[in-house]
Write an enzyme that holds these catalytic residues in place. Structure first.
Site, PDB file in Angstrom:
ATOM      1  CG  ASP A  21      34.252  45.833  41.742  1.00  0.00           C
ATOM      2  OD1 ASP A  21      35.233  45.066  41.926  1.00  0.00           O
ATOM      3  OD2 ASP A  21      34.258  47.008  42.116  1.00  0.00           O
ATOM      4  CE  LYS A  70      39.030  47.442  48.957  1.00  0.00           C
ATOM      5  NZ  LYS A  70      39.110  48.542  49.934  1.00  0.00           N
ATOM      6  CE1 TYR A  99      34.293  52.248  45.650  1.00  0.00           C
ATOM      7  CE2 TYR A  99      34.431  52.485  48.028  1.00  0.00           C
ATOM      8  CZ  TYR A  99      34.953  52.708  46.769  1.00  0.00           C
ATOM      9  OH  TYR A  99      36.148  53.374  46.644  1.00  0.00           O
ATOM     10  CB  ILE A 152      37.381  44.361  44.339  1.00  0.00           C
ATOM     11  CG1 ILE A 152      38.701  44.879  44.878  1.00  0.00           C
ATOM     12  CG2 ILE A 152      36.231  44.696  45.283  1.00  0.00           C
ATOM     13  CD1 ILE A 152      38.739  46.401  45.045  1.00  0.00           C
TER      14      ILE A 152
END
Lengths: 447, 470
Positions: free
Chosen positions: A238, A277, A153, A240
């Site tokens: 992470d 998300k 990312y 997410i």
């Protein structure tokens, strides 16, 4: 006559004037092109379609319906003693207990109950952006490094490095094995740090991966855990996109592995989560750090003073996420809808002769356009991206902005638009590929 | 060895200071009118609880706002997706109007120069990140808000050097104090990057005078450094002299624009709705600066602490209701004034004076005459008695880095009138029992006896301080 006196420029900090916020990369240039000419079905049907925004817009109706049926979530009740006063005053960095509990239970449900989460280990932050930066401040000193697998990312360059002074050293992954992280790649990244006298503090993975749109396999997670234990460093996972895995069984969280091991060596592991998300609520700024390390929890909590979640929003989400009937149905339905979207885009791309990495999660697919490159280089990739952005008018994200070491890959989002818009985008891609093919054919026939 | 960073293991979060220890004692034995009438009364929390009814009645009249509706239409989706760090335009517009109104519309603010942050805690830290780094320092007049030690220093690595103020001139900032601070910075090998003031002051409850503001502007011009004016209490000014924002001074000095055109680039204001509106839970702070480089950097940094769009929307409607804001500002001030008078007169009857104040949610109370010795040790002893025996959590001046022992910050807006009266009653009894002479000795700052006492006391205290080394 004006007398001009040269003014000394008053200094700002290095952080303020540096470029580490990363906003000059192609990643953002694409957004600018979209902003200047945004697609609209009615008013601007030939505009740029935004496919660079990893937003989840497929499941709003469920949240909206819930809020309509439960107005108490977004209000504070009438009359005195109202709950408004208490809520408005609440700035305790421990966060609303009811919200932490609801968050822990939601995370548990996403993992099919295969991992339990203790609400007292949940630290709240204003988004995962803040959570990742905070963890970096806690785990590393300026000049130290985090190892991050590529492609990653683009926002990490800012979130992990900008104000912290910490470096990212890439763990190179490539298509030879579907971009999986290997022990060899981990060791190579570590040695790169050693050779520059840089202290490695942690490995940071995103699972499911952005931009790959795929979950990390259990055996790879075990390899990573073994690696960080051996090197005596931290692991930040992470997660997410954990609620965006298309099938509940395919996502393995590091939390499950730790629980199965009775939490042996768990104090080096920290999980980041967010509702941006899975629930499609990036505007509400809801992130969390879940750590198995008591000192990290205490310190993170204190540091979260700089980035607390609005108590108004905590109240709303505590109400909604503690409703297990709602959450169970939401998680299941959201997964199905994302899978359908994924299948739709894959079918469309395949019929245009384009291959993607086999994905099973996330809000995007990882598309392989390397056969179309003039030169197998970053420049070649940007040269291909340009006409896609300005002629085909699709804002997709070039792999180089994600630090991919192999040119030609692009991240294409599919959940931030209506099905109709996705059809339009797929049509444009089909036409683009046909034109290319006929140009190639005529070139070939002229030789 | 799995280490944590230096930041994680140091004490700069400041949670071990007495400021926080008093809170802990309160948590163990909190006063409740019904359940625990002998408990500790919380007077260490600078919250504004006096005007919630006004907010509640507005919410009752505007039920749609909480329900994500605008003009009957649902805007839930737009809000849920809105994470633009430029902030909700309607909210920024309403906020700058509110800020102007608080300043009697003597200055206006451009919404394009506002950066929204999750509270002023975040705003102050963000500004320091933009203006300074390790090896640099900001000068702050003492006494100051204890959490600055955390907010400004912890993650930034920047140092604070105090500008020592004292009671001889009501704790006003003087030129010699500024010079003293510069010298200390030099001794500590620190580059001074700016001055940070809180105006109105926490803990003093006073507004900066025009002279002080002009002195500060002259000082930062001379040194070519920044000035941050934290105006978080600007809406709590309840009596004269009225509030003068640093922005107003700059406007006045436009006259000198030719010689100091860049001063606008070096002055920044911080604001928040936590005190004026009593909404600390909603995390609403802002940085205002005319320096485009600063606002550009601060805007990007605000990604780490954005305000929930749900909250931005609610407040855009609340603050956009000009009839409401006008009424709120006026009523809120009147109520604060009444409470402050109640506390001041109540303390006076116990022979205790306060620094004359015109703002804030607290009084700066003079208990020097109740100290055994003129030392910070004695201040701590008195404080412990007040917390454990009198059962009032007030904040000792040492936790605010005050250079003179014996001063305490006492909050008056975070409790009911009945509770405040009870607190005053308890204190009066305590003074009557423990200090019978003091209770009858009505001190006046004009009396020469007090003046000579102050000088002697001040001389003693500075000698003792050197030994103590805080």
């Amino acid at each position: 006559m004006a007398i001009e006196i040269e003014q000394p420029c008053v200094e700002l900090s290095n952080v303020a004037v540096s470029e580490t916020h990363g906003e000059d990369s192609p990643y953002f240039a694409g957004w600018k092109a979209y902003d200047e000419n945004p697609y609209d079905e009615l008013t601007n049907p030939s505009g740029v379609i935004q496919m660079g925004l990893a937003e989840n817009q497929v499941s709003f109706d469920m949240v909206e319906k819930y809020l309509e049926q439960h107005p108490e979530a977004s209000t504070w009740g009438k009359g005195a003693p109202g709950w408004f006063r208490e809520n408005a005053l609440f700035q305790d960095y421990h966060g609303l207990k009811s919200f932490r509990t609801a968050m822990a239970s939601f995370m548990q449900q996403i993992r099919g109950g295969r991992a339990k989460f203790d609400p007292d280990r949940v630290v709240l932050t204003a988004g995962a952006t803040a959570a990742n930066e905070l963890l970096t401040f806690i785990l590393a000193n300026p000049g130290d490094a985090l190892l991050v697998p590529t492609p990653y990312y683009p926002g990490f360059d800012r979130d992990l490095c900008w104000r912290t002074g910490v470096k990212i050293i890439p763990i190179h992954c490539d298509s030879s094995n579907n971009f999986q992280i290997t022990p060899k790649a981990l060791e190579a990244a570590y040695q790169q740090a050693v050779s520059t006298y840089t202290k490695v503090r942690a490995v940071l993975i995103t699972n499911p991966s952005n931009p790959l749109g795929a979950t990390i396999q259990r055996s790879v997670l075990e390899d990573i855990l073994e690696f960080v234990t051996r090197k005596n460093i931290h692991l930040v996972s992470d997660e997410i996109y954990s609620g965006s895995a298309f099938s509940a069984d395919e996502f393995v969280s590091v939390a499950e592995i730790l629980e199965a091991r009775d939490y042996k060596d768990a104090e080096r592991v920290h999980i980041v989560y967010s509702l941006s998300k899975d629930l499609g609520l990036p505007g509400f700024r809801v992130g969390t750090i879940y750590s198995y390390n008591d000192r990290v929890v205490t310190t993170a909590r204190r540091m979260s003073s700089f980035t607390l979640i609005s108590s108004q929003t905590q109240h709303l989400l505590a109400t909604m996420l503690s409703d297990e009937e709602f959450t169970e149905n939401y998680i299941k339905t959201n997964r199905e809808r994302l899978r359908k979207r994924y299948e739709m885009i894959i079918d469309g791309l395949t019929s245009s002769g384009i291959e993607c990495l086999k994905g099973n999660a996330g809000l995007f697919c990882w598309m392989n356009l390397s056969p179309l490159l003039e030169k197998p280089t970053r420049e070649g990739e940007l040269e291909l991206w340009n006409p896609i952005l300005h002629e085909v008018r699709l804002n997709i994200s070039p792999g180089s902005s994600c630090h991919c070491s192999e040119p030609g890959w692009f991240r294409v989002c599919f959940a931030n638009m209506s099905e109709q818009t996705l059809e339009v985008a797929l049509d444009r891609i089909r036409n683009f590929m046909h034109e290319r093919a006929s140009v190639n054919r005529s070139l070939f026939s002229n030789r | 060895m799995k280490l944590l960073s230096t930041k994680a293991t140091c004490n700069s979060h400041g949670q071990d200071s007495s400021y926080f220890l008093g809170w802990q004692e309160y948590e163990k034995n909190p006063y409740d009118q019904v359940m625990n009438p002998e408990g500790i009364i919380q007077m260490g929390l600078a919250e504004n609880q006096l005007s919630f009814d006004l907010l509640e009645s507005w919410l009752d009249k505007n039920p749609d706002v909480g329900g994500f509706k605008s003009a009957g239409k649902s805007i839930f989706r737009e809000l849920a997706l809105f994470q633009d760090y430029h902030g909700l335009p309607a909210f920024k517009n309403a906020l700058v109007d509110f800020m102007a109104e608080i300043r009697g519309n003597t200055v206006t603010f451009d919404p394009d120069h506002i950066v929204l942050t999750a509270g002023s805690t975040s705003a102050n830290e963000t500004l320091i990140f933009c203006l300074a780094e390790q090896g640099d320092a900001f000068l702050i007049p003492t006494p100051y808000y204890p959490a600055f030690d955390r907010d400004l220093k912890w993650r930034t690595g920047v140092e604070i050097v105090p500008i020592p103020c004292n009671s001889s001139n009501n704790f006003q900032i003087t030129e010699s104090a500024l010079q003293q601070a510069c010298e200390e910075a030099k001794k500590r090998n620190l580059r001074v990057k700016g001055v940070l003031v809180t105006n109105p002051s926490n803990p003093l409850g006073t507004t900066l005078s025009r002279d002080e503001l002009n002195l500060l502007i002259d000082f930062i011009n001379e040194k070519n450094i920044h000035l941050i004016s934290d105006e978080i209490y600007s809406g709590t000014v309840f009596s004269s002299p009225y509030f003068i924002s640093v922005m107003e001074i700059l406007k006045q000095r436009n006259y000198h624009k030719d010689s100091h055109p860049d001063v606008w680039d070096r002055v920044h204001v911080v604001y928040s709705l936590s005190k004026d509106l009593g909404l600390p839970g909603f995390r609403v702070g802002a940085i205002y600066s005319e320096n485009d480089t600063v606002t550009a950097a601060a805007t990007k940094m605000s990604s780490f602490g954005l305000i929930s769009s749900q909250t931005q929307y609610l407040l855009s409607a609340l603050l956009g209701d000009k009839k409401f804001t006008k009424k709120y500002i006026s009523k809120n001030k009147k109520r604060l004034k009444r409470r402050q008078s109640l506390l001041v007169s109540g303390l006076q009857k116990a022979g205790i004076n306060c620094l004359q104040s015109n703002a804030g949610l607290f009084c700066w109370v003079d208990m020097r005459h109740l100290l055994q010795t003129d030392t910070f040790e004695a201040e701590m002893e008195l404080w412990k008695k007040i917390v454990y025996e009198v059962r009032l959590n007030i904040s000792p001046g040492s936790s605010f880095h005050c250079s003179e022992p014996g001063w305490f910050r006492v909050c008056f807006a975070n409790l009911s009138q009945d509770t405040l009266n009870l607190a005053i009653k308890r204190l009066r009894s305590f003074v009557a029992e423990s200090f019978p002479a003091a209770a009858h000795h009505h001190q006046s700052r004009e009396s020469s006896k007090t003046r000579s006492l102050s000088k002697w006391v001040f001389g003693l205290s500075s000698r003792v301080r050197e030994q103590e080394e805080r």
